[in-house]
Design a protein around this motif. Structure first.
Motif, PDB file in Angstrom:
ATOM      1  N   ARG A 169      53.437  54.453  10.516  1.00 53.84           N
ATOM      2  CA  ARG A 169      54.114  53.432  11.297  1.00 53.84           C
ATOM      3  C   ARG A 169      53.852  52.028  10.747  1.00 53.84           C
ATOM      4  NH1 ARG A 169      55.967  55.873  15.900  1.00 53.84           N
ATOM      5  NH2 ARG A 169      56.344  53.863  16.876  1.00 53.84           N
ATOM      6  N   LEU A 199      54.270  48.517   9.157  1.00 53.46           N
ATOM      7  CA  LEU A 199      55.426  47.634   9.096  1.00 53.46           C
ATOM      8  C   LEU A 199      55.871  47.361   7.656  1.00 53.46           C
ATOM      9  CD1 LEU A 199      57.397  45.861  10.668  1.00 53.46           C
ATOM     10  CD2 LEU A 199      55.698  44.031  10.627  1.00 53.46           C
ATOM     11  N   VAL A 222      58.354  49.979   6.209  1.00 46.17           N
ATOM     12  CA  VAL A 222      59.743  49.940   6.675  1.00 46.17           C
ATOM     13  C   VAL A 222      60.441  48.674   6.179  1.00 46.17           C
ATOM     14  CG1 VAL A 222      59.221  48.929   8.931  1.00 46.17           C
ATOM     15  CG2 VAL A 222      61.289  50.271   8.637  1.00 46.17           C
ATOM     16  N   MET A 223      59.680  47.560   6.061  1.00 42.89           N
ATOM     17  CA  MET A 223      60.290  46.334   5.546  1.00 42.89           C
ATOM     18  C   MET A 223      60.674  46.504   4.082  1.00 42.89           C
ATOM     19  SD  MET A 223      59.102  43.312   7.940  1.00 42.89           S
ATOM     20  CE  MET A 223      59.586  42.121   6.825  1.00 42.89           C
ATOM     21  N   ALA A 272      61.501  49.311   2.821  1.00 39.67           N
ATOM     22  CA  ALA A 272      62.671  50.195   2.840  1.00 39.67           C
ATOM     23  C   ALA A 272      63.956  49.396   3.035  1.00 39.67           C
ATOM     24  CB  ALA A 272      62.534  51.245   3.938  1.00 39.67           C
ATOM     25  N   VAL A 273      63.963  48.444   3.972  1.00 40.77           N
ATOM     26  CA  VAL A 273      65.174  47.644   4.195  1.00 40.77           C
ATOM     27  C   VAL A 273      65.452  46.784   2.975  1.00 40.77           C
ATOM     28  CG1 VAL A 273      66.423  46.161   5.815  1.00 40.77           C
ATOM     29  CG2 VAL A 273      64.287  47.214   6.531  1.00 40.77           C
ATOM     30  N   ASN A 274      64.460  46.051   2.537  1.00 41.97           N
ATOM     31  CA  ASN A 274      64.703  45.033   1.527  1.00 41.97           C
ATOM     32  C   ASN A 274      65.001  45.593   0.143  1.00 41.97           C
ATOM     33  OD1 ASN A 274      64.497  42.803   3.300  1.00 41.97           O
ATOM     34  ND2 ASN A 274      62.282  43.105   3.369  1.00 41.97           N
ATOM     35  N   VAL A 302      67.034  53.176   1.527  1.00 42.39           N
ATOM     36  CA  VAL A 302      67.280  54.248   2.504  1.00 42.39           C
ATOM     37  C   VAL A 302      68.482  53.927   3.391  1.00 42.39           C
ATOM     38  CG1 VAL A 302      64.805  54.672   2.586  1.00 42.39           C
ATOM     39  CG2 VAL A 302      65.877  53.448   4.449  1.00 42.39           C
ATOM     40  N   HIS A 303      69.170  55.006   3.795  1.00 40.04           N
ATOM     41  CA  HIS A 303      70.279  54.853   4.735  1.00 40.04           C
ATOM     42  C   HIS A 303      69.804  54.995   6.172  1.00 40.04           C
ATOM     43  CE1 HIS A 303      72.541  55.936   1.013  1.00 40.04           C
ATOM     44  NE2 HIS A 303      73.300  54.980   1.465  1.00 40.04           N
ATOM     45  N   ARG A 304      68.768  55.813   6.383  1.00 40.43           N
ATOM     46  CA  ARG A 304      68.190  55.944   7.718  1.00 40.43           C
ATOM     47  C   ARG A 304      66.681  56.167   7.589  1.00 40.43           C
ATOM     48  NH1 ARG A 304      72.386  54.338   8.848  1.00 40.43           N
ATOM     49  NH2 ARG A 304      73.855  54.977  10.477  1.00 40.43           N
ATOM     50  N   TYR A 305      65.953  55.677   8.586  1.00 44.01           N
ATOM     51  CA  TYR A 305      64.497  55.729   8.585  1.00 44.01           C
ATOM     52  C   TYR A 305      64.084  56.426   9.881  1.00 44.01           C
ATOM     53  CZ  TYR A 305      59.884  53.620   7.478  1.00 44.01           C
ATOM     54  OH  TYR A 305      58.590  53.375   7.129  1.00 44.01           O
ATOM     55  N   LEU A 337      61.010  58.346  12.259  1.00 51.19           N
ATOM     56  CA  LEU A 337      59.575  58.521  12.450  1.00 51.19           C
ATOM     57  C   LEU A 337      59.297  59.939  12.920  1.00 51.19           C
ATOM     58  CD1 LEU A 337      58.883  55.096  14.141  1.00 51.19           C
ATOM     59  CD2 LEU A 337      57.925  55.858  11.952  1.00 51.19           C
ATOM     60  N   GLY A 381      82.865  55.145   0.313  1.00 50.93           N
ATOM     61  CA  GLY A 381      81.906  54.746  -0.714  1.00 50.93           C
ATOM     62  C   GLY A 381      80.604  54.253  -0.128  1.00 50.93           C
ATOM     63  N   ASP A 382      79.823  53.567  -0.912  1.00 47.13           N
ATOM     64  CA  ASP A 382      78.470  53.192  -0.527  1.00 47.13           C
ATOM     65  C   ASP A 382      78.436  52.002   0.430  1.00 47.13           C
ATOM     66  OD1 ASP A 382      75.435  52.798  -2.500  1.00 47.13           O
ATOM     67  OD2 ASP A 382      75.775  52.754  -0.349  1.00 47.13           O
ATOM     68  N   ALA A 417      75.724  50.530   1.402  1.00 50.71           N
ATOM     69  CA  ALA A 417      74.561  49.680   1.152  1.00 50.71           C
ATOM     70  C   ALA A 417      74.713  48.871  -0.126  1.00 50.71           C
ATOM     71  CB  ALA A 417      73.305  50.540   1.059  1.00 50.71           C
TER      72      ALA A 417
END
Lengths: 390, 128
Positions: free
Chosen positions: B83, B85, B88-89, B91-93, B97-100, B102, B125-126, B128
């Motif tokens: 968990r 932070l 996950v940050m 992962a976004v930046n 990933v398309h989905r995260y 837990l 298409g993509d 992201a």
């Protein structure tokens, strides 16, 4: 909405800044104008959605706070995505949380940055996002353009091919009795670009016009069937998708008048549903049609069809026939299939027989019904095969 | 017809549980990032669902970053019990990933999310 910052001359792009805190607004603006971006500032998500919906809007990217009155950053992205606006959104937050970041991913935000942010990091993220968005936008525009162009063209060619289509017939010969067992009706067209039948049919599949093509074929076959010699059968190809066409089961249809002479050839290429497929075939038999499984051995799961469809006729694919005389293993396979079919009560037809050696090998394997260039090529009308070849 | 999905986790029990979650899809399992990369060279997958820490030199985000570059059309899900932070940050930046999700994940939510992302990528298409 404040006007774009044009102080530095022509900009490299246009960024919408969304924040209710003037200090942050200025900090973000400073970081971006330094890099050459024009910026527009709004105070919350609702204003941002309105600014992006404006006809004159030409933003490349959005940099937004998360916590704002009226509509927060998440709500704003949600509203944009609901309108199918894929503009990249960078979220900035004073209190980053696990849940917030996960939500940012779910919404497709491209960044989730913590305040205070580093100016270079922000500028780099904006540049990356805008560039990707630009490429994507151009790609989509080009794709939809070429799709439309292409589709128009294909539809016109298909319509022409249908209009200029005709049936060729190729005899299936009983080589033991030296009689004509049947003719197979084969689709042909004079439309140059769709001369290859497999492409003609694939085009019908792509345009969802398989039923129309099937109806055209059946009507054309029925017109010619009037001249069919007595006691000779007529093999007609049926596309798996045609099995759901109601017209096929109409006892008053033109082809149904010849049903007792007609053998419908079904390939498993489209995958026949075992439950409904069997029921539909039963309906066809009720009308008087017989069923053939086509292309057995062509790599489709046609063996299953022997059980589901209980065909009167099985046609071996020409890949099994080719060089049969030179390949003992192939011969054993063919002999075994032929024996099995006979046990199941099906006649076996060998397709694509091109020379005497293959013909002899077919006979050796117990096959008497032969189709192929050796005896006759497909042609207009019901032509005589060259029995001399036997 | 289901989609082809590669699951990557070093824990066989987790892989088995994920396989149950993804019933209806054609699932292949890998026990490490290296094994996952090997499998992807042999065949195409519609999606990868992977763990974060797998006791290997590469973590799940490293793997997904590689996947993003080499197989940009694949859907990428990270499922982790961690968990922290900063993960996950990252992962976004990195946009990897398309989905995260837990652990423990919600079966229905994960299945639904996968269907949605697979479908939207099919049609446009993509994202992201």
């Amino acid at each position: 909405v404040t006007s774009p910052d044009e102080r530095r001359g022509p900009s490299i792009g246009h960024v919408l800044i969304v924040d209710d805190d003037p200090t942050i607004q200025r900090a973000v603006q400073r970081a971006l104008t330094r890099e050459g971006w024009a910026t527009t500032i709004v105070n919350n998500g609702r204003e941002a959605v309105a600014a992006l919906a404006a006809k004159s809007a030409s933003f490349d990217c959005v940099v937004s706070d998360v916590n704002m009155p009226e509509l927060d950053g998440y709500g704003m992205v949600e509203a944009l995505r609901a309108k199918d606006d894929g503009i990249p959104v960078l979220l900035i937050t004073g209190e980053p949380t696990l849940e917030g970041a996960v939500r940012a991913i779910d919404l497709g935000a491209v960044s989730y940055l913590a305040k205070p942010f580093d100016q270079e990091t922000l500028a780099a993220a904006v540049a990356r996002a805008a560039r990707r968005h630009g490429v994507e936008r151009v790609r989509r525009r080009a794709e939809s353009y070429s799709r439309e162009l292409f589709r128009d063209d294909v539809e016109a060619r298909f319509a022409r091919a249908l209009e200029r289509s005709w049936m060729a017939f190729q005899p299936i010969v009983n080589v033991k009795d030296r009689t004509i067992h049947a003719y197979e009706a084969l689709l042909r067209t004079d439309e140059e670009s769709l001369r290859r039948t497999d492409i003609f049919i694939a085009t019908a599949e792509r345009l969802a016009k398989v039923e129309l093509l099937g109806r055209t074929v059946r009507a054309a076959v029925a017109r010619e069937a009037v001249a069919l010699p007595a006691g000779v059968n007529l093999f007609v190809n049926l596309h798996g998708l045609e099995l759901s066409d109601e017209q096929l089961y109409d006892a008053k249809s033109a082809l149904a008048q010849f049903a007792p002479q007609v053998v419908l050839e079904i390939t498993e290429r489209t995958g026949i549903d075992p439950a409904t497929g069997a029921a539909r075939v039963a309906m066809l038999r009720k009308l008087g049609y017989r069923i053939a499984v086509d292309d057995l051995g062509a790599g489709y799961a046609a063996l299953g069809a022997l059980a589901t469809l209980e065909p009167e006729v099985v046609k071996l694919d020409m890949s099994l026939v080719r060089d049969l005389d030179q390949q003992p293993r192939k011969r054993r396979i063919v002999a075994a299939i032929t024996a099995m079919c006979r046990e199941l009560g099906s006649h076996v037809v060998a397709e694509g027989v091109e020379n005497r050696a293959e013909l002899a090998a077919c006979l050796d394997s117990g096959i008497e019904l032969i189709q192929g260039y050796l005896l006759a090529k497909p042609a207009r009308g019901f032509t005589q095969p060259s029995f001399d070849a036997l | 017809v289901g989609s082809t999905i590669l699951i990557c986790d070093d824990d066989p029990d987790i892989r088995a549980a994920m396989r149950r979650t993804l019933r209806g899809h054609l699932v292949t399992e890998a026990g490490s990032p290296r094994e996952a990369m090997e499998m992807m060279t042999g065949r195409e997958f519609d999606a990868i669902v992977c763990d974060y820490s797998m006791g290997a030199d590469k973590d799940g985000l490293d793997l997904l970053q590689l996947v993003k570059v080499q197989y940009p059309n694949m859907v990428r899900f990270l499922v982790t019990g961690n968990r922290a932070l900063d993960i996950v940050m990252r992962a976004v930046n990195e946009g990897s990933v398309h989905r995260y999700f837990l652990k423990p994940w919600d079966d229905e939510k994960l299945r639904a999310a996968l269907d949605i992302v697979l479908h939207s990528r099919h049609s446009s298409g993509d994202p992201a």
